[in-house]
Design an enzyme around this catalytic site. Structure first.
Site, PDB file in Angstrom:
ATOM      1  CG  MET A   1      -3.037  89.638  77.906  1.00 56.59           C
ATOM      2  SD  MET A   1      -4.749  90.295  77.646  1.00 56.59           S
ATOM      3  CE  MET A   1      -4.831  91.104  79.721  1.00 56.59           C
ATOM      4  CG  HIS A   2      -2.742  86.627  82.351  1.00 58.79           C
ATOM      5  ND1 HIS A   2      -3.219  87.471  82.928  1.00 58.79           N
ATOM      6  CD2 HIS A   2      -3.460  86.486  81.509  1.00 58.79           C
ATOM      7  CE1 HIS A   2      -4.619  88.144  82.207  1.00 58.79           C
ATOM      8  NE2 HIS A   2      -4.689  87.035  81.127  1.00 58.79           N
TER       9      HIS A   2
ATOM     10  CG  ASP B   1      -2.567  88.245  73.619  1.00 59.84           C
ATOM     11  OD1 ASP B   1      -3.395  89.161  74.581  1.00 59.84           O
ATOM     12  OD2 ASP B   1      -2.489  87.159  73.677  1.00 59.84           O
TER      13      ASP B   1
END
Length: 491
Positions: free
Chosen positions: A78-79, A237
């Site tokens: 992520m991110h 994820d």
């Protein structure tokens, strides 16, 4: 029929082949490197992810009829900030989830813009790993690169883009950008403007199980796939791991013990805690969840063994720990080797041992590392319980889930049973399951999870040890507040 799940991980890309009944046919992985240009920085080349897919696909499809592949789902870390120019070329290396260069941007967002305003527009507050602070950093530190941005996306979206040519994302992954109104499931125009983005520079949003396009013919030929393969929007994820472990809908929970550690708790509708100590994110089944994230979980074990003890023989090292010492250790470890995300939101926190004596052994310190990661997840669970979201049991996946001792410690510290499922590669399995829903094999994510996911061994907490850990957690929990002011003075 076959379905492929692709998980763009921190250290490698995992690819999983699943048949229409949910049976896993094969799992392969391709590793790549992370670059650390400066202390606290963490970057990867997005093309290394795509190269991993291209190199791994032939092995994944060995000994199967590739013409029967019907769908692909992607998930991933992520991110991460991936930016492309008008020609669809990567402008600079992706800034990853564990990058901590944005401390000043996070302070600006939380203190100047204000936590309440951020929460009103997104459902969350700023953390160092989130995407929005990275955009502000890029605008301030690399204005020429920022000015070239035609599109901004997340790591798994880059693979979807390479497969289909479509510029899309899903709600679960977009939740971690601090650009999404999580409750209303749409981009926050206020946040996009604050970060200097036009709405056209943000991807179109879909539910994780929605089909977003077909594989491009030239890419299909390159990968050895049929031209009619459907690609779904995919998921973060952690959201994909929840699907892959059957943690879909209220009453479930999933713990991921990878480099970082997460605890994901599905909720009935949008829910957040008043102090925003946990993340309020969209889930992959069209609902929401609360998520806690500790930045160093299995990563602590890797650091302790490889960097400090000087061995990668995990089994021998943990074999020094006698089970009658569980709940009796007098050494405590704060696992904040990369700062900490939830619940402290403190990028300046540091890893710390407390309580060593002349008789402290190597095994005591190894045990403290395992216990420290467990206590950090307990911190997150405590926040959820305070808000009336109770958890009575959980599934668990990730590399550290292979450790029987670590699972035992987690079960005793958290006070709940922990169950394995059929594969530790739950994110990739979840992505393949989402693809099967997109292709109409299953009517919903929940029904797919009910049909596919199989639980295996369950570790139950020992009441005596669980009681002992209650007291140890009470002591451990007081160490961070006592040291917080010192951490702020350290470089």
């Amino acid at each position: 029929m076959y379905f492929i799940g692709i998980d763009i991980g921190t250290s490698s890309t995992k690819m999983l082949l699943m048949n229409q009944d949910g049976a896993i046919q094969k799992v392969i992985h391709r590793s790549y490197s992370t670059h650390f240009p400066q202390p606290g920085w963490s970057e990867q080349n997005p093309d290394s992810w795509w190269n991993a897919v291209c190199q791994g696909m032939p092995e994944l499809l060995e000994d199967v009829d590739a013409s029967q592949v019907k769908g692909i789902g992607c998930c991933g870390q992520m991110h991460g900030l991936v930016v492309l120019d008008r020609d669809g070329e990567v402008i600079r290396p992706a800034i990853m989830w564990n990058d901590s260069r944005t401390r000043f941007q996070v302070d600006y967002l939380n203190r100047v813009i204000g936590r309440q305003k951020l929460a009103r527009h997104t459902g969350n507050v700023a953390y160092a790993g989130f995407t929005a602070p990275k955009l502000l950093w890029l605008h301030e530190e690399e204005p020429e690169n920022f000015g070239r941005i035609d599109s901004m996306m997340l790591p798994k979206d880059y693979i979807t883009y390479k497969l289909t040519g479509e510029f899309v994302s899903d709600f679960s992954d977009a939740s971690g950008t601090l650009l999404l109104n999580v409750e209303k499931r749409r981009w926050s125009q206020t946040m996009l403007k604050l970060c200097g983005l036009h709405p056209d520079q943000a991807p179109e949003l879909y539910e994780s199980y929605d089909p977003v396009g077909q594989i491009k013919p030239d890419v299909a030929d390159e990968l050895g796939l049929p031209h009619d393969v459907v690609v779904c929007a995919g998921a973060s994820d952690n959201a994909a791991a929840a699907v892959g472990t059957g943690a879909v809908g209220p009453g479930h929970c999933n713990i991921v013990m990878g480099t970082a550690g997460t605890i994901l708790i599905p909720t009935r509708g949008f829910k957040t805690d008043p102090d925003h100590q946990l993340h309020a994110f969209c889930s992959a089944d069209g609902d929401w969840n609360l998520m806690g994230c500790v930045l160093s979980a299995a990563g602590c074990g890797q650091w302790w063994l490889g960097n400090i003890v000087g061995t990668w023989d995990y089994d021998t090292e943990v074999g020094r720990i006698h089970e009658d010492r569980l709940g009796e250790n007098t050494v405590y470890f704060l696992p904040y080797l990369m700062g900490e995300r939830t619940p402290h939101n403190d990028p300046r926190a540091r890893g710390t041992f407390v309580g060593m004596r002349m008789d402290t052994s190597r095994a005591d310190m190894t045990q403290a590392v395992l216990e420290g990661a467990a206590f950090a997840l307990r911190d997150c669970l405590q926040v959820a319980r305070t808000e009336g979201v109770d958890v009575h049991a959980s599934t668990i996946c990730g590399g550290a889930a292979r450790s029987g001792l670590w699972k035992t410690i987690l079960a005793d510290v958290l006070g709940i049973p922990l169950s394995d499922t059929q594969t530790e590669q739950a994110p990739a399995l979840g992505a393949a399951m989402l693809a099967s829903v997109a292709c109409g094999v299953y009517p919903s994510v929940a029904e797919c999870a009910g049909a596919v996911v199989q639980r295996k061994d369950t570790v139950y907490p020992d009441r005596r040890i669980m009681t002992a850990y209650q007291g140890h957690y009470f002591v451990w929990h007081q160490i961070y507040p006592a040291l917080k002011g010192i951490y702020q003075q350290m470089l």
